[in-house]
Enzyme design. Structure first.
Site, mmCIF file in Angstrom:
data_model
loop_
_atom_site.group_PDB
_atom_site.id
_atom_site.type_symbol
_atom_site.label_atom_id
_atom_site.label_comp_id
_atom_site.label_asym_id
_atom_site.label_seq_id
_atom_site.Cartn_x
_atom_site.Cartn_y
_atom_site.Cartn_z
ATOM 1 N N ASP A 130 0.825 -1.165 0.467
ATOM 2 C CA ASP A 130 0.192 0.100 -0.239
ATOM 3 C C ASP A 130 0.557 1.110 -0.079
ATOM 4 O OD1 ASP A 130 1.267 -1.321 2.526
ATOM 5 O OD2 ASP A 130 -0.685 0.977 3.412
ATOM 6 N N GLU B 151 -0.044 -1.226 5.797
ATOM 7 C CA GLU B 151 1.653 -0.919 6.453
ATOM 8 C C GLU B 151 0.817 0.567 7.000
ATOM 9 O OE1 GLU B 151 4.893 0.797 7.614
ATOM 10 O OE2 GLU B 151 3.786 1.591 5.982
HETATM 11 ZN ZN LIG Z 1 6.963 2.528 4.220
#
Ligand SMILES: [Zn+2]
Length: 517
Positions: free
Chosen positions: A137, A202
């Protein structure tokens, strides 16, 4: 008489001190960390072919066009994540058809690759598996602020690849798989089993992605990983004043995080007859107390002191005297670091008041007011100590403190020449960036590694590419970019690391080397 006293009590000790400082400086300047060069010399590694450098850059550029944005916890672009999976499948046919590689989709959108080594006899000194981590992401972009290229256009201009994720962290995702595909093309057979884990959230916690990868590993009987390497620091240009060499910073821990709410409740009333103190006034004094009384410096309790001693051999002479004599001069260095918010954040728990609320009508004194305080906790500090400090400096029982969100700093992973996993990563970095100096540090930003704490106590962070003062601003900022040349070295690093980790001597050192906290 007076001059004799001066000589005995001032001049002689001062001379001894100068000699001692000079000796320490000379010794430290001569010291070279001999990262384990018994490993295959870089010239004997399969050389990543340059002729396909453009193709590889285009594959990364295509990945940057896929808008895998994480907006907030549990809100991410699911369709885009599936498109990225497809792009990986199309780009790396050998990986996705190899009988010795298993690909699992975890929790719908994350990916776990298991590369099965051919030496699985547990009695034959087989090294435990390790993991390379990265995330799929990206963070959103501010509208219309990119000057050179559109953030999701995936453009390559004059040898530079532009786009959201060029550094954070699609270059890692694509770079790791490029390295693996290249080794498979070269018919390389891995002896040691390893994992590649790509989380999908993340940027908004890592809970759904890396958290579930860790859970899956545990459920399938993997209780211990030799080490996990994730994104983090870089090979940095112009990082420290007085050091001209590149500094390859390996993150060995990362700061913790706490969000606290301060609240004050008092009697509400009419603004025409105000009391001496109001909820807003009491809260304002508390906020001022926090901002004017920073948390204490933890210099010397985390890896920051070793950071300077590791780079002392590359520093100019004046700086070298300082960095080589921290036993005496650390208060001076600590003082210098505190001059800038950027360097000050290295050595202490930071405090930022981010939201303040109170009042709703211009002629009513409100009965309550509250403020949100965000702390990034130094690895040698704790939540209890943070709250205790806040209570002491606020010094007013009417201000209540409530914990809204918290996770602890990650433990400091062992580091040094005699720690095999650290040495393995350091020597692989040196193979690609031979003139850089290796240094351990605490990462101020968080990574997916906090989800892997139970699986390994060797958690390291480095994004193996050169970051300049210009490209630094692109991370979570505008015009994020990587040059094709730097991306080529990025892939070479992972080729070197995968081969080095596969050598039988990769795990021969087990000594721990770090200060216990
Ligand atoms: Zn990162």
């Amino acid at each position: 008489m007076c001059s004799k006293v001066f000589v005995i009590f001032v001049l002689v000790p001062a001379s001894f001190l100068v000699i001692l400082l000079a000796l320490n400086t000379v010794t430290s300047r001569q010291r070279q960390f001999q990262w384990d060069m018994n490993r295959k010399d870089v010239t004997s590694l399969p050389q990543l072919d340059r002729e396909r450098i453009q193709q590889r850059a285009e594959r990364l550029a295509k990945a940057l066009t896929i808008q895998t944005i994480s907006w907030e916890r549990d809100v991410f672009e699911t369709e885009a994540l599936l498109q990225l999976h497809q792009h990986l499948k199309n780009s790396f046919p050998l990986i996705h058809s190899s009988p010795s590689i298993e690909v699992n989709v975890i929790n719908g959108y994350s990916l776990l690759y298991t590369i099965h080594g051919n030496n699985n006899d547990k009695n034959d000194g087989v090294l435990p598996p390790y993991m390379l981590a990265a995330h799929l992401d990206v963070v959103p972009v501010a509208n219309g602020t990119w000057k050179v290229a559109d953030p999701f256009e995936g453009r390559i201009i004059d040898g530079v690849i532009y786009g959201r994720g060029a550094l954070d962290d699609k270059s890692s995702v694509m770079g790791i798989l490029e390295a693996l595909e290249f080794l498979l093309e070269n018919k390389y057979n891995f002896h040691r089993t390893f994992y590649i884990g790509f989380g999908h959230d993340e940027e908004v916690s890592g809970f759904e992605g890396a958290g579930h990868i860790a859970k899956h590993l545990k459920e399938t009987g993997v209780s211990h990983l030799d080490f996990v390497l994730d994104e983090g620091y870089f090979v940095l240009e112009d990082l420290v004043e007085g050091v001209d060499d590149l500094v390859s910073v390996i993150g060995v821990t990362e700061k913790g995080y706490a969000t606290l709410e301060l609240s004050v409740e008092m009697t509400p009333g009419h603004s025409s007859i105000p009391p001496k103190e109001t909820a807003i006034g009491v809260l304002a004094k508390a906020v001022l107390a926090l901002e004017t009384n920073p948390h204490p410096s933890m210099f010397g309790h985390g890896p920051e002191m070793d950071f300077f001693s590791y780079i002392s051999s590359s520093a100019k002479i004046g700086h070298s005297v300082l960095f080589s004599n921290l036993w005496l001069l650390s208060p001076l260095l600590s003082k210098l670091l505190s001059r800038s918010p950027v360097t000050d954040a290295i050595q202490r728990t930071t405090t930022a008041v981010t939201i303040i609320q109170g009042g709703y009508k211009h002629n009513v004194i409100p009965g309550s007011a509250s403020a949100t305080v965000n702390h990034r906790i130094h690895p040698a500090d704790s939540l209890d100590q943070v709250i205790e400090h806040n209570r002491r400096v606020i010094n007013d029982p009417r201000v209540r403190i409530k914990v809204i969100d918290y996770y602890p700093p990650t433990p400091i992973s062992p580091y040094g020449l005699d720690v095999s996993a650290f040495n393995l990563i350091a020597s692989s970095v040196k193979q690609i960036y031979p003139s850089s100096v290796i240094a351990p540090a605490c990462s101020p930003a968080n990574t997916d590694l906090r989800r892997y704490v139970e699986l390994s106590d060797h958690l390291y962070r480095i994004t193996p590419t050169v970051l300049t003062p210009v490209t630094r601003g692109g991370i979570h900022g505008d015009d994020e970019q990587i040059t094709i040349e730097h991306y080529h070295n990025f892939i070479r690093f992972y080729v070197a690391l995968m081969l080095n980790a596969d050598q039988p001597e990769a795990g021969h050192l087990t000594v721990r080397h770090h200060r216990e906290l």
